[in-house]
Design a protein around this motif. Structure first.
Motif, PDB file in Angstrom:
ATOM      1  N   ASP A 199      -5.838  -1.228  -5.033  1.00  0.00           N
ATOM      2  CA  ASP A 199      -5.173  -1.656  -3.230  1.00  0.00           C
ATOM      3  C   ASP A 199      -6.096  -2.810  -2.446  1.00  0.00           C
ATOM      4  O   ASP A 199      -7.107  -2.500  -2.992  1.00  0.00           O
ATOM      5  CB  ASP A 199      -5.082  -0.385  -3.059  1.00  0.00           C
ATOM      6  N   GLU A 200      -6.153  -3.655  -3.361  1.00  0.00           N
ATOM      7  CA  GLU A 200      -6.426  -5.255  -2.860  1.00  0.00           C
ATOM      8  C   GLU A 200      -7.532  -5.390  -2.948  1.00  0.00           C
ATOM      9  O   GLU A 200      -8.939  -5.124  -1.906  1.00  0.00           O
ATOM     10  CB  GLU A 200      -6.664  -5.082  -0.508  1.00  0.00           C
ATOM     11  N   THR A 248       0.716  -1.278   0.000  1.00  0.00           N
ATOM     12  CA  THR A 248       0.271   0.160   0.137  1.00  0.00           C
ATOM     13  C   THR A 248       1.226   1.469   0.015  1.00  0.00           C
ATOM     14  O   THR A 248       0.665   2.237  -0.874  1.00  0.00           O
ATOM     15  CB  THR A 248      -0.982  -0.034   1.257  1.00  0.00           C
TER      16      THR A 248
HETATM   17 MG   LIG Z   1      -2.227  -2.925   1.945  1.00  0.00          MG
END
Ligand SMILES: [Mg+2]
Ligand SMILES: Nc1ncnc2c1ncn2[C@@H]1O[C@H](COP(=O)(O)OP(=O)(O)O)[C@@H](O)[C@H]1O
Lengths: 80, 416, 225
Positions: free
Chosen positions: C166-167, C46
């Motif tokens: 992100d994810e 991240t």
């Molecule tokens: Mg993360």
């Protein structure tokens, strides 16, 4: 909006001049000295006739039990 | 330019919907804010109007009043003083006043008993000359004057009364009724009410009872060698102060009160410095500061998260601040306008009903008066700077700090 | 397309809880490709994404975007670049509650001051493409999959050339995850560059992925491509 308010104020002020004059003439005729705002204590009924320097006179800046006394000031000229 | 305008519109729109989102909180805020503006505005309107009205009305009050002080108390003035005063250079006329207070145990009210000075006849002619209205238009026509305390053209006679409207209200009596008094010698005096004073004049006359000199002396047992105080008319208005000083020099127990002092007393009534006013005022300001502070420091996690999201999706710090600025401005302007308008209605239409308990105090007799709306732009500006500006600033500062946080917080604080 | 040279990121520098999240990371992310950053939780994915996406600055090192050095640009320019170049899809939909789906989608375009009509039609079009019909409803009423698709529409509203996710599948079930990968494939066919972080095999083992970068403890692990 606020100018409307000011306008209203000035119009009703004009409308009430008659009233103001009535009061002024009454004051003049009767030799009155004060507004009849507070009828609870002698020094707030006739605020301008009260003073700050006379011994033991309750005056409006003392802590006392008449509420009106706590938001008025007496005739301060005596201390000059 | 076009897109700049469009951008502002978007931001304002978003602000509005963002305000509506937290309805309960924002309405609560609005109500509280309006209340504070209302109280402050009411105080400002009321005190200013009273002062202006007093300044106008009391222009007609006596040039010099002479009291007699004995052993620290306001005492009766010997009639012999009147001639002494009259002999002072610069004095045009001396008039005696007879007045005092009367406690009505029936209704628990205090009245002011007064003998109209014009009974002696001299004041009218001399007094008119020195009446300091602002121009001829202020001097009322004689017929109007007569209506005030004479009835059917005749002056007050022994055995009769003219009462103020407040007295009439307290006792629910009026023209034609009788009012009994117990005189100093124990005799019951039954006086007839021949008229009431105009209700429009309550601000000065509410608690007045006008009676004939002979009745007054009998009621209080005051011998004819004494009066309450004296009204002095000066031949040259610019000499009032000099004459007052001369009176003091001649009669050592005298306390002259000049008209300027009376006017000054009322121009400083309800001063911010004075007792209760400062309490009320500082309470209001304090409440305001507390809630601005709360608003300022209380950036909730949710709000922070939102700012993070906005920044992450491409809002600039300045856009976020602008949004919060509009938010603060909308809240404070709405409250300001509604507070001011409510205060205006409150003070000038409902007779300051909220303040009445405080103004009334322990007194039972309270005048029913309608204030003349003396309002000026200056007051409104003061109020504006007192409320809107600090609030808006208080909302922006913390947001500015928050808005400079890196936008990647949106990726971390996952508060959904 | 994007080049990172010796990038370091230190959190709480100089304090007792100083933490080095990225250590000398150098990598190249090709344009018009799908790149996946994989690695265990806490490995710095991240952090890396936020640096690439101009959301935070590296403590040291340089970042080049389309041959332009962006490390030292002032915030205003970074915001500008972020707004026009990147579309962000977060792990959480990160929608703003209480306002409508449509408004949420249009948020990134507000600072640009586009014509309202154009913007609305763009937003509605995007929502339609991802089969979201409740454009007027509040975001609270959306299901998880719908919310994510709304956030995808939001990411695309300014027509970015680089999509950062992100994810994205962390909160989605298998079916929705496949659906997401289909959308990603479409991005590629439209010529966009896609960067995804994930530790979901469904993502990094997918056949549509062009490049996988593995991270561990703030460093790139060498993996044969
Ligand atoms: Mg993360
Ligand atoms: N703002 C921050 N302050 C301190 N430490 C942080 C901060 N953000 C992230 N970290 C730490 O940096 C490391 C990397 O985090 P992150 O990039 O979110 O990892 P990943 O996304 O791979 O799970 C984690 O150990 C995290 O605790």
């Amino acid at each position: 909006m606020l100018s409307f308010l000011l306008l209203h104020a000035s119009i009703s002020r004009n409308a009430q001049t008659q009233n103001l004059q009535l009061k002024a003439s009454l004051v003049h005729e009767l030799g009155l000295t004060d507004l009849c705002l507070f009828t609870e204590a002698r020094y707030t009924r006739h605020l301008s006739q009260a003073d700050l320097y006379t011994a033991f006179q309750d005056h409006p800046l003392s802590l006392e039990h008449f509420p009106s006394g706590s938001f008025t000031e007496p005739n301060l000229s005596g201390i000059r | 330019m076009q897109s700049w305008l469009e951008k502002q519109r978007y931001i304002v729109d978003f602000t509005m919907s963002s305000l509506l989102r937290r309805k309960v909180k924002n309405i609560g805020l609005l109500v509280l804010y309006t209340l504070i503006v209302f109280i402050l505005a009411s105080i400002i309107f009321f005190t200013y109007a009273i002062k202006r009205e007093a300044a106008f009305i009391l222009q007609g009050s006596p040039e010099i009043i002479v009291q007699n002080l004995i052993a620290g108390r306001h005492d009766l003035l010997p009639v012999s003083f009147l001639d002494q005063i009259k002999s002072i250079r610069g004095v045009a006329n001396v008039e005696s006043r007879l007045w005092g207070y009367f406690y009505d145990s029936l209704v628990g009210a205090n009245y002011t008993l007064l003998t109209p000075p014009s009974q002696a006849g001299s004041l009218k002619s001399d007094g008119k000359k020195t009446f300091v209205g602002s121009g001829g238009s202020d001097i009322p026509t004689p017929t109007e004057e007569k209506n005030l305390y004479e009835y059917e053209g005749a002056p007050l006679e022994p055995g009769t009364l003219i009462i103020g409207n407040g007295v009439a209200r307290m006792r629910s009596i009026g023209k034609g009724d009788y009012m009994p008094f117990m005189a100093a010698d124990g005799e019951i005096m039954n006086l007839k009410i021949v008229n009431t004073l105009a209700s429009e004049s309550e601000l000065v006359s509410s608690d007045l009872i006008l009676m004939h000199e002979s009745d007054f002396r009998k009621l209080f047992g005051i011998s004819s060698t004494y009066v309450t105080d004296a009204i002095v008319t000066v031949s040259n208005p610019s000499e009032i102060e000099t004459v007052a000083n001369k009176i003091k020099k001649h009669i050592h127990t005298a306390r002259p009160i000049i008209r300027d002092e009376i006017l000054r007393t009322y121009s400083s009534i309800f001063n911010w410095r004075g007792g209760m006013m400062i309490v009320v005022f500082s309470a209001a300001v304090l409440a305001f500061v507390i809630f601005a502070w709360d608003k300022a420091s209380g950036l909730s996690a949710e709000e922070r998260q939102e700012i993070g999201i906005l920044k992450a999706v491409g809002w600039e710090t300045s856009d976020v601040i602008r949004m919060k600025f509009w938010e603060g401005a909308v809240v404070s302007l709405t409250s300001f306008f509604s507070g001011v308008i409510l205060a205006y209605i409150h003070v000038f239409f409902t007779g300051s009903i909220v303040f009445e308990p405080a103004l009334k105090g322990w007194s039972n007799l309270y005048p029913n008066f309608k204030l003349t709306p003396f309002v000026n732009a200056e007051q409104l500006t003061t109020l504006f700077f007192l409320t809107v500006i600090p609030y808006t600033v208080a909302t922006i500062v913390p947001i500015w700090r928050a808005a400079t946080i890196d936008p990647d917080t949106a990726m971390r604080h996952t508060g959904n | 397309m994007i080049e990172l040279m010796n990038v370091r990121k230190v959190f709480n520098a100089g304090k007792a809880n100083e933490f080095s999240a990225l250590n000398n990371v150098s990598l190249h992310i090709p344009g018009n490709r799908i790149t996946v950053l994989k690695g265990p939780s806490g490995s710095g994915k991240t952090t890396l994404l936020s640096i690439v996406g101009c959301m935070s600055r590296p403590t040291a090192g340089r970042v080049k975007l389309i041959d332009r050095e962006i490390t030292s640009l002032p915030e205003r320019f970074l915001t500008d670049i972020r707004r026009s170049t990147f579309g962000f899809i977060f792990q959480q939909p990160n929608l703003i509650k209480g306002i409508s789906v449509l408004e949420n989608v249009m948020l990134p375009a507000y600072p640009l001051g586009d014509q309202r009509k154009d913007l609305c039609s763009r937003a509605n079009q995007g929502l339609e493409q991802l089969n979201i019909v409740k454009s007027g409803s509040k975001v609270e009423w959306l299901s998880g999959g719908e919310a994510q698709r709304v956030s995808i529409v939001r990411a695309l509203i300014n027509n970015p050339s680089i999509i950062i996710a992100d994810e994205p599948t962390a909160h989605l079930d298998t079916k929705l995850s496949y659906r997401f990968m289909e959308i990603v494939e479409k991005f590629k066919s439209e010529g966009k560059t896609v960067i995804i972080t994930s530790h979901d095999p469904l993502v990094y083992d997918s056949s549509i992925i062009d490049k996988v970068i593995t991270m561990r403890d703030g460093k790139i692990e060498d993996t044969p491509a």
